[in-house]
Design a protein around this motif. Structure first.
Motif, PDB file in Angstrom:
ATOM      1  N   ASP A  53       0.862  -1.182   0.000  1.00 61.10           N
ATOM      2  CA  ASP A  53       0.000   0.000   0.000  1.00 61.10           C
ATOM      3  C   ASP A  53       0.896   1.229   0.000  1.00 61.10           C
ATOM      4  N   ASN A  54       0.408   2.322  -0.581  1.00 57.84           N
ATOM      5  CA  ASN A  54       1.232   3.525  -0.648  1.00 57.84           C
ATOM      6  C   ASN A  54       0.989   4.493   0.502  1.00 57.84           C
ATOM      7  N   ILE A  55       0.177   4.100   1.475  1.00 57.00           N
ATOM      8  CA  ILE A  55      -0.089   4.944   2.643  1.00 57.00           C
ATOM      9  C   ILE A  55       0.716   4.402   3.823  1.00 57.00           C
ATOM     10  N   PRO A  56       1.825   5.058   4.189  1.00 54.50           N
ATOM     11  CA  PRO A  56       2.652   4.540   5.288  1.00 54.50           C
ATOM     12  C   PRO A  56       1.885   4.317   6.573  1.00 54.50           C
ATOM     13  N   ARG A  57       0.942   5.203   6.906  1.00 55.14           N
ATOM     14  CA  ARG A  57       0.162   5.049   8.131  1.00 55.14           C
ATOM     15  C   ARG A  57      -0.607   3.727   8.134  1.00 55.14           C
ATOM     16  N   ALA A  58      -1.173   3.362   6.981  1.00 55.55           N
ATOM     17  CA  ALA A  58      -1.923   2.108   6.885  1.00 55.55           C
ATOM     18  C   ALA A  58      -0.994   0.910   7.022  1.00 55.55           C
ATOM     19  N   VAL A  59       0.160   0.966   6.375  1.00 51.50           N
ATOM     20  CA  VAL A  59       1.114  -0.144   6.434  1.00 51.50           C
ATOM     21  C   VAL A  59       1.644  -0.321   7.858  1.00 51.50           C
ATOM     22  N   GLU A  60       1.913   0.783   8.543  1.00 55.17           N
ATOM     23  CA  GLU A  60       2.368   0.692   9.932  1.00 55.17           C
ATOM     24  C   GLU A  60       1.311   0.006  10.795  1.00 55.17           C
ATOM     25  N   ALA A  61       0.045   0.359  10.578  1.00 58.49           N
ATOM     26  CA  ALA A  61      -1.036  -0.275  11.336  1.00 58.49           C
ATOM     27  C   ALA A  61      -1.127  -1.757  11.009  1.00 58.49           C
ATOM     28  N   ALA A  62      -0.950  -2.105   9.751  1.00 56.03           N
ATOM     29  CA  ALA A  62      -1.008  -3.516   9.349  1.00 56.03           C
ATOM     30  C   ALA A  62       0.093  -4.319  10.026  1.00 56.03           C
ATOM     31  N   ARG A  63       1.269  -3.737  10.093  1.00 54.06           N
ATOM     32  CA  ARG A  63       2.391  -4.431  10.718  1.00 54.06           C
ATOM     33  C   ARG A  63       2.196  -4.610  12.221  1.00 54.06           C
ATOM     34  N   SER A  64       1.457  -3.703  12.835  1.00 56.05           N
ATOM     35  CA  SER A  64       1.320  -3.739  14.286  1.00 56.05           C
ATOM     36  C   SER A  64       0.150  -4.576  14.771  1.00 56.05           C
TER      37      SER A  64
END
Length: 199
Positions: A70-81
Motif C-alpha cells: 500500500d502507498n499509505i505509510p500510516r496504513a502499512v504501519e497499522a497492518a504491521r502492528s
C-alpha cells in the motif's frame, strides 16, 4: 491512488473495513474456491492496496505466504502492528510494482484498489501484476461499477478490467455482497472479477 484514500486514513474513516467484516463469509467462500484448485503449500499471495492488512492477515492465516502493499505509510504501519499471522507488509505503489522488488506470486487480491485508479494507472497496475505473476496465477478483484456518485471512486467496467489485463482470461464476474456498505455505496454495484494469467 486517490488523495481521498489518504485523507480517509488520516481521519480514521475506513468504511470498507466494516463492509469487509459483514461480507466475510462470502469472501471466505471465494478464497476457498481458490484454494480448492491448489495443492499445499498454497504459494505466494499479494494483496494490492492492502490498507491496514485486514485481508492480508486472513490470507496468511489460511496458509498463503502473504504480502500486502500500500502507498499509505500510516496504513502499512497499522497492518504491521496488528495480528501475528506472519504476513509481510511493504510501502509501495501498485502502479510501480517492479520498484518494490517483491518477487513473483501465484495469487493476487485487489479489494477496491484498481477501481480508484485512472486509465493509465490501471494499465500500469495490470502490466506490473502480469510481470510478477507465475504461470497460471489468478487474480481476484472487487471493483465498483462506473458511477457518478460524489466522493467515491469512479469505478470500472468489465471492459476496463479486461483492457488492463490483456494476457489474462476472465473466469467469472459475480455481484458482491453490499450488506455492510453505507447506503449510497450500495449504488456502486460492486462485482468480483476472477482472472487467470494465460500461458
Amino acid at each position: 491512488m486517490s488523495t481521498g484514500y489518504a485523507l480517509a486514513y488520516r481521519l480514521g474513516i475506513t468504511p470498507w473495513e466494516r463492509a469487509g467484516e459483514v461480507a466475510r463469509a462470502g469472501f471466505e467462500a471465494l478464497l476457498e474456491r481458490e484454494e480448492a484448485e491448489r495443492s499445499r503449500p498454497l504459494g505466494r499471495a499479494l494483496d494490492l492496496g492492502c490498507g491496514r492488512g485486514q485481508h492480508t492477515h486472513e490470507l496468511a492465516a489460511r496458509g498463503w505466504e502473504a504480502v500486502g502493499v500500500d502507498n499509505i505509510p500510516r496504513a502499512v504501519e497499522a497492518a504491521r502492528s496488528t495480528g501475528s499471522s506472519g504476513a509481510t507488509f511493504v510501502v509501495g505503489d501498485v502502479t510501480q510494482l517492479s520498484e518494490a522488488a517483491l518477487g513473483t506470486f501465484d495469487f493476487f487480491l485487489d479489494v477496491g484498489c484498481f477501481h480508484g485508479l485512472d486509465a493509465d494507472a490501471r494499465r500500469e497496475q495490470g502490466a506490473g501484476v502480469t510481470a510478477i505473476a507465475r504461470p497460471n496465477a489468478t487474480l481476484l478483484m472487487l471493483a465498483f461499477q462506473p458511477t457518478p456518485l460524489p466522493l467515491v471512486p469512479d469505478g470500472v467496467s468489465q471492459a476496463d478490467v479486461e483492457a488492463a489485463f490483456p494476457g489474462w482470461q476472465l473466469l467469472s464476474v459475480e455481484p458482491a455482497d453490499t450488506s455492510g456498505m453505507p447506503g449510497p455505496l450500495k449504488r456502486t454495484t460492486p462485482h468480483w472479477y476472477r482472472l487467470r494469467k494465460s500461458l
